[in-house]
Scaffold this active site. Structure first.
Site, short mmCIF file in Angstrom:
data_model
loop_
_atom_site.label_atom_id
_atom_site.label_comp_id
_atom_site.label_asym_id
_atom_site.label_seq_id
_atom_site.Cartn_x
_atom_site.Cartn_y
_atom_site.Cartn_z
CB SER A 154 -9.15 4.88 7.27
OG SER A 154 -9.41 4.96 5.90
CE LYS A 199 -9.49 2.10 3.15
NZ LYS A 199 -9.59 3.45 2.67
CG ASP A 229 -12.51 3.58 5.48
OD1 ASP A 229 -12.10 4.34 6.39
OD2 ASP A 229 -12.15 3.68 4.30
CG HIS A 249 -1.82 1.17 1.31
ND1 HIS A 249 -3.01 1.20 0.62
CD2 HIS A 249 -1.73 2.36 1.95
CE1 HIS A 249 -3.60 2.35 0.84
NE2 HIS A 249 -2.84 3.07 1.64
NE ARG A 304 -10.89 10.18 9.06
CZ ARG A 304 -9.99 9.42 8.42
NH1 ARG A 304 -10.33 8.25 7.92
NH2 ARG A 304 -8.76 9.82 8.29
N1 URA Z 1 -6.32 6.72 2.81
C1 URA Z 1 -7.32 6.02 3.38
O1 URA Z 1 -7.76 4.99 2.88
N2 URA Z 1 -7.83 6.49 4.55
C2 URA Z 1 -7.39 7.61 5.16
O2 URA Z 1 -7.88 7.95 6.21
C3 URA Z 1 -6.35 8.31 4.53
C4 URA Z 1 -5.82 7.84 3.36
#
Ligand code: URA
Length: 432
Positions: free
Chosen positions: A181, A185, A159, A80, A166
């Protein structure tokens, strides 16, 4: 909910049951947005303990579908990046690491704002599909060791809802909220080990190394609690990565890099992240051995072959890969010339990213349509000497009116000096 907001506001740790009731209430819409907003702001100012952050991640992860990759043999790897400009590492790393024998199960995202997204880059290739069902995803990894696809709507729905709130309540840039977050995932996608590239600098989410370190430690802590191995590499995003920004242009650079002819910074980053992936995947004993393996896979053509395999497994037209001049291009191009003489001492990735969006390469809103041929080819980067009138970049667009706006942003990106600037490191720190 009022009691829980007050508890967090007073800095008292919430139990797992309490966090569960908040997230469940939010996703089922029995708790209104205004109370969740107040709660998020309380978290923003009072923070979350390690246990709270891990619990929040676990609860969010379980809010939707969980992908079970256990029927695929070996240690499944994911990677990631916290996002950047010209960041096409996934499309190089995934085939490179898969060619070394590590199964790569990668779910990617789209670009938003000044940053690009892997799915958009992939869609520059005619015929290629990023929509794989769970069964197709698993079957493809079993057959080829690699799949790169989009996240389905059932993955961590909590999320999606929380991030949207947010975004409009000034609570995005909080370490616990970002970590939960991202990690919810990643964990829902089922990989056993994850390498995270945390970008720091102008073009990145984290502006200081201190915050990048805190983010790394938090994500690693979550991984430990969930029995997943996580390595975080903190890398610079002060200038764009490689020389291309824009989808088809970046695919060309991916192909060149997999053939061993890529730009130095991009190649270096891929070898670094890839080496960590081979060690986590237990196909190399150490980073030195891993790097040797990766270099051999590039030199032998095996990494590039694996890329072709990925593209053809997902329905992409291989002719476009074999003859990259067939990739989408634009009707117009303009040379962006230097109005200064000297060394480039800064090349602000954020401004370059915004200029590429103006040309049509990115999205200003979620609904914007991407022009896959549009973008920027950088002819010079930090440390290069340029004369007045020399080409700094080539701008590609199908909308000639966009060149003026893009050039204004480009102008902001460059700083010149009469002395050659000291080389700044690309790879800043590794955290396990
Ligand atoms: N990327 C995400 O998936 N979540 C965040 O909060 C910030 C960047």
């Amino acid at each position: 909910m009022i009691e829980l907001i007050i508890k967090k506001r007073n800095g008292i740790e919430l139990t797992k049951e309490e966090i569960t009731s908040i997230i469940d209430g939010f996703t089922s819409e029995s708790i209104p947005d205004y109370q969740i907003s107040a709660f998020l702001m309380a978290v923003y100012f009072k923070g979350m303990t390690r246990a709270e952050t891990a619990n929040l991640t676990d609860i969010m992860m379980r809010s939707g579908e969980l992908i079970d990759l256990s029927e695929i043999k070996g240690i499944k790897l994911d990677k990631h990046s916290t996002g950047g400009v010209g960041d096409k590492t996934t499309l190089i790393l995934a085939p490179l690491v898969a060619a070394a024998g590590v199964p790569v199960a990668k779910m990617s995202g789209r670009g938003l704002g000044h940053t690009g997204g892997t799915l958009d880059k992939m869609e520059a290739i005619k015929g290629l599909s990023i929509d794989l069902s769970r069964e197709e995803f698993i079957a493809q990894i079993k057959k080829t060791n690699i799949a790169v696809c989009g996240q389905n709507a059932n993955l961590v729905p909590a999320d999606k809802k929380l991030y949207a709130l947010r975004d409009v309540t000034g609570t995005v840039d909080h370490i616990s909220l970002i970590s939960s977050s991202i990690m919810s995932k990643k964990l829902a996608c089922g990989a056993d080990a994850i390498v995270i590239d945390i970008k720091v600098g102008h073009g990145a989410f984290m502006k200081t190394i201190e915050n990048a370190e805190k983010l790394a430690a938090t994500m690693i802590g979550i991984g430990e609690k969930m029995n997943r191995k996580v390595t975080a590499v903190i890398t610079s995003m002060n200038e764009p990565l490689g020389c291309t920004i824009g989808n088809a242009l970046e695919i060309k650079e991916v192909i060149e890099t997999l053939k061993g002819n890529g730009p130095e910074d991009l190649t270096k980053l891929c070898l670094e992240l890839g080496s960590h992936m081979l060690v986590l995947g237990e196909v190399s004993e150490n980073l030195i051995q891993a790097r040797k393996t990766l270099n051999n896979l590039i030199d032998s053509g095996a990494a590039y072959k694996k890329f072709e395999e990925l593209i053809s497994a997902q329905g992409g037209d291989l002719n476009v890969i074999k003859q990259p001049e067939l990739l989408p291009s634009t009707q117009f191009l303009e040379t962006y010339k230097s109005t200064n003489e000297g060394f480039i001492s800064e090349l602000n990735a954020l401004d370059i990213g915004l200029a590429s969006v103006k040309l049509g390469a990115g999205r200003e809103t979620k609904e914007s349509v991407i022009d896959h041929g549009a973008g920027i080819l950088l002819k010079k980067k930090i440390g290069d000497y340029v004369k007045k009138g020399e080409a700094l970049a080539i701008l590609y667009s199908n909308n000639p009116a966009s060149f003026t706006k893009a050039a204004e942003l480009m102008e902001l990106a460059y700083t010149f000096s009469q002395e050659k600037p000291l080389e700044k490191p690309l790879i800043l720190k590794t955290v396990h």
